[in-house]
Enzyme design. Structure first.
Site, PDB file in Angstrom:
ATOM      1  N   CYS A 159      52.250  30.414 -72.814  1.00 38.44           N
ATOM      2  CA  CYS A 159      51.294  31.004 -73.750  1.00 38.44           C
ATOM      3  C   CYS A 159      50.847  29.964 -74.775  1.00 38.44           C
ATOM      4  CB  CYS A 159      51.915  32.202 -74.459  1.00 38.44           C
ATOM      5  SG  CYS A 159      50.774  32.966 -75.649  1.00 38.44           S
TER       6      CYS A 159
ATOM      7  N   ASN B  81      47.953  29.776 -60.570  1.00 40.49           N
ATOM      8  CA  ASN B  81      47.259  30.732 -61.441  1.00 40.49           C
ATOM      9  C   ASN B  81      46.103  30.019 -62.130  1.00 40.49           C
ATOM     10  OD1 ASN B  81      47.836  31.916 -64.730  1.00 40.49           O
ATOM     11  ND2 ASN B  81      46.841  33.119 -63.167  1.00 40.49           N
TER      12      ASN B  81
ATOM     13  N   ASP C 167      41.619  31.139 -62.791  1.00 35.09           N
ATOM     14  CA  ASP C 167      40.224  31.245 -62.342  1.00 35.09           C
ATOM     15  C   ASP C 167      40.016  31.860 -60.964  1.00 35.09           C
ATOM     16  OD1 ASP C 167      39.391  30.067 -64.698  1.00 35.09           O
ATOM     17  OD2 ASP C 167      39.096  28.083 -63.835  1.00 35.09           O
TER      18      ASP C 167
ATOM     19  N   ARG D 110      42.394  37.623 -65.071  1.00 31.40           N
ATOM     20  CA  ARG D 110      41.137  38.167 -65.598  1.00 31.40           C
ATOM     21  C   ARG D 110      40.300  38.893 -64.552  1.00 31.40           C
ATOM     22  NH1 ARG D 110      38.684  33.104 -68.742  1.00 31.40           N
ATOM     23  NH2 ARG D 110      39.743  32.036 -67.036  1.00 31.40           N
TER      24      ARG D 110
END
Length: 323
Positions: free
Chosen positions: A107, A211, A213, A236
């Protein structure tokens, strides 16, 4: 080393990414109904908060760890810079019936990094390894995984990944950007390929997932083929599309019906602890790409509760603007 439930999954493995105020209990139930991934992750939860918060604060955090039986296998994700708190959080995950524990080491949020957690752990590999050991102690027979990035200010996978692999995590999920890059540049999947090579050169049994896009499962399969990764985590792409993992193309009417269903479930499960405004980011995602979408979005953004949202969508159906 046993990878727990991970080793029983068919390859490639497709995983739902943990996203704060997105992949909450309500949205996961919707996703489970319309297109279940191979693995669910919770939103990331503060292990420090679980250990130190007063009753009301801890109660809110525990809401982030609620899940339904249909969501198995599901992994609880925690962030902390405290091995002791990590151990306690992993013990809690085991007692709650989770299938695995994941440590967030990726994060980029400033508040998380300032705690020495998240992506900051890339700068402190000794502590990162201590956290994995602590999680394993607390988790018992549950597998422990790590989600991280390719580096902090610059790519440093060559040094970083071998440190993680020394602790034999069940899986390492590589977000193919540095902390500094956030999501401002395209994900660099060549580093996922390099991560697989590093893993193989070290004769590690740890699974490597990529991970960043990936917009659908077709692209995920292509990325697996290009990199040799064991799977892909998608984030997303799930916005406004709980059918992502089933690859169904919904009609507009189906999308709007599920929007209402999602909103009612959010209010039912989380209305006491989370702001209704959180749902509004989902409205933007569900309602786009058709005539009248902007006007409908404006009306939905003004709604105060699930009943209003339901009435707005019913009126759209009744007017035969959408059928």
């Amino acid at each position: 080393m046993s990878n727990g439930f991970w080793e029983n999954l068919k390859r490639p493995i497709f995983v739902l990414a943990p996203m704060a105020d997105v992949t909450d209990a309500a949205f996961r139930r919707i996703i489970n109904q319309y297109g279940k991934p191979d693995i669910f992750y919770t939103e990331f939860v503060s292990a420090d908060g679980l250990a130190l918060a007063r009753e009301e604060g801890r109660k809110k955090l525990l809401k982030d760890l609620e899940f339904s039986e249909a969501e198995h296998p599901i992994v609880a994700q925690f962030f902390t810079a405290s091995p002791e708190h990590m151990k306690k959080a992993a013990e809690l995950a085991r007692s709650l019936g989770f299938d695995g524990v994941d440590i967030n080491m990726g994060c980029p949020d400033t508040s998380v990094v300032h705690q020495g957690a998240g992506a900051c752990l890339i700068e402190t590999p000794k502590l990162a390894r201590e956290l994995i050991r602590a999680a394993k102690t607390g988790a018992g027979d549950l597998p422990v995984s790590v989600k991280t990035r390719i580096g902090f200010n610059k790519p440093e996978l060559e040094e970083w990944l071998p440190e993680l692999l020394k602790e034999d995590p069940a899986a390492v999920i590589i977000h193919a950007r540095t902390k500094k890059e956030m999501s401002k540049v395209p994900a660099r999947w060549e580093f996922v390929k390099r991560a697989v090579e590093i893993r193989d050169n070290l004769n590690s049994k740890t699974l490597i997932l990529g991970n960043g896009d990936v917009k659908d499962l077709e692209e995920a399969r292509r990325r697996v083929k290009e990199t040799g990764a064991d799977g892909v985590m998608l984030g997303r792409a799930i916005f406004g599309n709980p059918w992502l993992f089933s690859e169904k193309i919904p009609t507009l009417k189906e999308k709007l019906k599920v929007l209402v269903e999602h909103t009612k479930l959010f209010e039912e499960l989380l209305g006491e602890v989370k702001s209704f405004n959180i749902m509004k980011k989902h409205f933007k995602a569900y309602v786009n790409g058709f005539d009248g979408a902007q006007d409908l979005r404006v009306r939905l953004m003004e709604a105060k509760d699930a009943n209003e949202v339901g009435d707005i969508v019913d009126n759209i159906f009744d007017s035969q603007v959408i059928n």
